[in-house]
Write a protein that holds these residues in place. Structure first.
Motif, PDB file in Angstrom:
ATOM      1  N   LEU A   1       8.859  32.993  38.606  1.00  0.00           N
ATOM      2  CA  LEU A   1       9.523  33.950  37.539  1.00  0.00           C
ATOM      3  C   LEU A   1       9.677  35.210  38.820  1.00  0.00           C
ATOM      4  O   LEU A   1      10.207  36.845  38.656  1.00  0.00           O
ATOM      5  CB  LEU A   1       8.474  34.540  36.866  1.00  0.00           C
ATOM      6  CG  LEU A   1       8.386  33.905  35.528  1.00  0.00           C
ATOM      7  CD1 LEU A   1       7.516  34.550  34.649  1.00  0.00           C
ATOM      8  CD2 LEU A   1      10.032  34.413  34.789  1.00  0.00           C
ATOM      9  N   GLY A   2       8.518  35.636  39.510  1.00  0.00           N
ATOM     10  CA  GLY A   2       8.968  36.587  40.628  1.00  0.00           C
ATOM     11  C   GLY A   2       7.647  36.623  41.605  1.00  0.00           C
ATOM     12  O   GLY A   2       6.485  36.360  40.681  1.00  0.00           O
ATOM     13  N   PRO A   3       7.405  37.475  42.376  1.00  0.00           N
ATOM     14  CA  PRO A   3       6.478  37.690  42.926  1.00  0.00           C
ATOM     15  C   PRO A   3       5.864  39.300  42.090  1.00  0.00           C
ATOM     16  O   PRO A   3       4.121  39.712  43.226  1.00  0.00           O
ATOM     17  CB  PRO A   3       6.663  38.838  44.302  1.00  0.00           C
ATOM     18  CG  PRO A   3       8.046  38.808  44.366  1.00  0.00           C
ATOM     19  CD  PRO A   3       8.767  38.088  43.269  1.00  0.00           C
ATOM     20  N   THR A   4       5.974  39.677  41.292  1.00  0.00           N
ATOM     21  CA  THR A   4       5.365  40.479  40.017  1.00  0.00           C
ATOM     22  C   THR A   4       4.430  40.235  39.526  1.00  0.00           C
ATOM     23  O   THR A   4       3.524  41.242  39.120  1.00  0.00           O
ATOM     24  CB  THR A   4       5.874  41.468  40.195  1.00  0.00           C
ATOM     25  OG1 THR A   4       7.101  41.121  39.307  1.00  0.00           O
ATOM     26  CG2 THR A   4       6.967  42.378  41.368  1.00  0.00           C
ATOM     27  N   ILE A   5       4.521  38.810  39.423  1.00  0.00           N
ATOM     28  CA  ILE A   5       3.215  38.522  38.713  1.00  0.00           C
ATOM     29  C   ILE A   5       2.111  37.426  38.972  1.00  0.00           C
ATOM     30  O   ILE A   5       3.149  36.531  39.688  1.00  0.00           O
ATOM     31  CB  ILE A   5       4.667  37.020  37.344  1.00  0.00           C
ATOM     32  CG1 ILE A   5       5.927  37.780  37.237  1.00  0.00           C
ATOM     33  CG2 ILE A   5       3.684  36.691  35.896  1.00  0.00           C
ATOM     34  CD1 ILE A   5       5.417  39.346  36.051  1.00  0.00           C
ATOM     35  N   ILE A   6       1.592  37.807  38.735  1.00  0.00           N
ATOM     36  CA  ILE A   6       0.360  37.582  39.544  1.00  0.00           C
ATOM     37  C   ILE A   6      -0.990  36.895  38.029  1.00  0.00           C
ATOM     38  O   ILE A   6      -1.497  37.541  37.568  1.00  0.00           O
ATOM     39  CB  ILE A   6      -1.023  38.995  39.736  1.00  0.00           C
ATOM     40  CG1 ILE A   6       0.409  39.657  40.413  1.00  0.00           C
ATOM     41  CG2 ILE A   6      -1.796  38.298  40.921  1.00  0.00           C
ATOM     42  CD1 ILE A   6       1.422  38.916  41.741  1.00  0.00           C
ATOM     43  N   PRO A   7      -1.024  35.572  38.548  1.00  0.00           N
ATOM     44  CA  PRO A   7      -1.909  34.817  37.713  1.00  0.00           C
ATOM     45  C   PRO A   7      -3.019  35.362  38.362  1.00  0.00           C
ATOM     46  O   PRO A   7      -3.766  35.053  38.977  1.00  0.00           O
ATOM     47  CB  PRO A   7      -1.231  33.151  37.794  1.00  0.00           C
ATOM     48  CG  PRO A   7      -0.875  32.845  39.392  1.00  0.00           C
ATOM     49  CD  PRO A   7       0.052  34.605  39.183  1.00  0.00           C
ATOM     50  N   LYS A   8      -3.926  34.893  37.141  1.00  0.00           N
ATOM     51  CA  LYS A   8      -5.836  35.590  37.031  1.00  0.00           C
ATOM     52  C   LYS A   8      -6.384  34.980  36.037  1.00  0.00           C
ATOM     53  O   LYS A   8      -5.966  34.675  34.793  1.00  0.00           O
ATOM     54  CB  LYS A   8      -5.691  36.709  36.739  1.00  0.00           C
ATOM     55  CG  LYS A   8      -4.830  37.878  37.874  1.00  0.00           C
ATOM     56  CD  LYS A   8      -5.410  39.629  38.597  1.00  0.00           C
ATOM     57  CE  LYS A   8      -5.632  39.681  39.335  1.00  0.00           C
ATOM     58  NZ  LYS A   8      -5.483  41.404  39.470  1.00  0.00           N
TER      59      LYS A   8
ATOM     60  N   ALA B   1       2.430  28.127  39.300  1.00  0.00           N
ATOM     61  CA  ALA B   1       3.929  27.447  39.427  1.00  0.00           C
ATOM     62  C   ALA B   1       5.066  27.996  38.484  1.00  0.00           C
ATOM     63  O   ALA B   1       5.741  28.678  39.344  1.00  0.00           O
ATOM     64  CB  ALA B   1       4.178  25.982  39.636  1.00  0.00           C
ATOM     65  N   ASP B   2       4.378  28.330  37.215  1.00  0.00           N
ATOM     66  CA  ASP B   2       5.441  29.225  36.518  1.00  0.00           C
ATOM     67  C   ASP B   2       5.537  30.683  36.507  1.00  0.00           C
ATOM     68  O   ASP B   2       6.738  31.294  36.216  1.00  0.00           O
ATOM     69  CB  ASP B   2       4.980  28.561  34.931  1.00  0.00           C
ATOM     70  CG  ASP B   2       5.350  26.951  34.477  1.00  0.00           C
ATOM     71  OD1 ASP B   2       6.000  26.476  34.914  1.00  0.00           O
ATOM     72  OD2 ASP B   2       4.301  26.466  33.539  1.00  0.00           O
ATOM     73  N   ALA B   3       4.183  31.142  36.838  1.00  0.00           N
ATOM     74  CA  ALA B   3       4.043  32.253  37.109  1.00  0.00           C
ATOM     75  C   ALA B   3       4.952  32.612  38.100  1.00  0.00           C
ATOM     76  O   ALA B   3       5.898  33.778  38.575  1.00  0.00           O
ATOM     77  CB  ALA B   3       2.404  33.022  37.633  1.00  0.00           C
ATOM     78  N   ALA B   4       5.167  32.050  39.807  1.00  0.00           N
ATOM     79  CA  ALA B   4       5.770  32.484  41.027  1.00  0.00           C
ATOM     80  C   ALA B   4       7.628  32.199  40.835  1.00  0.00           C
ATOM     81  O   ALA B   4       8.183  32.729  41.385  1.00  0.00           O
ATOM     82  CB  ALA B   4       5.113  30.788  42.210  1.00  0.00           C
TER      83      ALA B   4
END
Length: 199
Positions: free
Chosen positions: A44-51, A39-42
Motif C-alpha cells: 500500500l505504501g511506505p506510510t503504512i507501518i505494520p506493528k 507484505a500487504d502493508a508494504a
C-alpha cells in the motif's frame, strides 16, 4: 496526532489505502504478528507501518476495523483507554438483547474503558471505501457520532485529510442510531454518500 488501524481485512486495508494515498502515516495491527501482513502493508505504501497490537494502541486515534466479535480481544490490549479516541468502524448483527439493549457503539464503548468513542466509516462498504473519495467534484461522506462532543473535531479533521466530507450526527443514541446497521438493512436514515458543493 498519531493514528492506528486495528484490523487488516477488507475495511482495514481500504482505510489504510486512504492514508497511503494522502501520505499520512498510520500503524496497522491485528491480533497476529505483524510479519504475517507486512507484505500487504508494504504494497500500500511506505506510510503504512505494520506493528504489534501493543505498539499500535499507543496511537492517539485508533480505528477499530476488526470483526465485531473480536473487539473485546482488542480492548484487553490496554488496562485503561483514558486519553485515547477509538473510532468504531464496525457493524454488528447481534440482537439488541445480547448487547444489553444498547446500540452497537454504546456496547463497544463499555469494553474500552476511559476512551472517547466515535462511530464512523461504518456505513461505507469496503469496495466503496477503497476507491477515491473525491468523485465527480464531490466528496464521499463520513457520518460521525459520539457522546463526547470534543472527540468529533479531531476525527472530522482526519476525515478531511483523507478527503472525505465529515458530517456530525450528534450522540450515539440520536444521530448514531440513524446509520446503525442490522441484518444488512440500514437504519432510518436514507442518504447519499456523496457531498457536492453548489457552485
Amino acid at each position: 496526532m498519531t493514528y492506528a488501524i486495528i484490523g487488516f481485512g477488507s475495511i482495514g486495508q481500504a482505510l489504510a489505502k486512504a492514508f497511503a494515498h494522502n501520505g499520512i502515516e498510520v500503524a496497522v495491527a491485528t491480533t497476529r504478528e505483524p510479519e504475517s501482513f507486512a507484505a500487504d502493508a508494504a504494497a500500500l505504501g511506505p506510510t503504512i507501518i505494520p506493528k504489534t497490537l501493543t505498539e499500535a494502541v499507543k496511537a492517539d486515534i485508533i480505528i477499530l476495523a476488526v470483526r465485531f466479535e473480536r473487539h473485546p480481544d482488542v480492548a484487553k490490549a490496554l488496562p485503561s483507554w483514558q486519553g485515547k479516541t477509538v473510532v468504531d468502524a464496525m457493524n454488528s448483527n447481534l440482537p439488541l438483547e445480547e448487547m444489553n439493549g444498547l446500540l452497537s457503539s454504546a456496547f463497544v464503548a463499555q469494553a474500552f474503558s476511559g476512551a472517547k468513542l466515535v462511530k464512523g466509516w461504518n456505513h461505507l462498504l469496503a469496495a466503496t471505501l477503497a476507491t477515491d473519495p473525491v468523485v465527480e467534484g464531490g466528496h464521499r461522506v463520513v457520518f460521525l457520532s459520539s457522546d463526547d462532543e470534543d472527540a468529533i473535531p479531531p476525527v472530522a479533521a482526519l476525515a478531511r485529510q483523507l478527503r472525505f466530507a465529515p458530517v456530525n450526527l450528534g450522540k450515539l443514541n440520536e444521530g448514531g442510531a440513524l446509520v446503525h446497521a442490522r441484518g444488512r438493512i440500514w437504519g432510518s436514515l436514507i442518504f447519499m454518500d456523496l457531498f457536492k458543493m453548489e457552485q
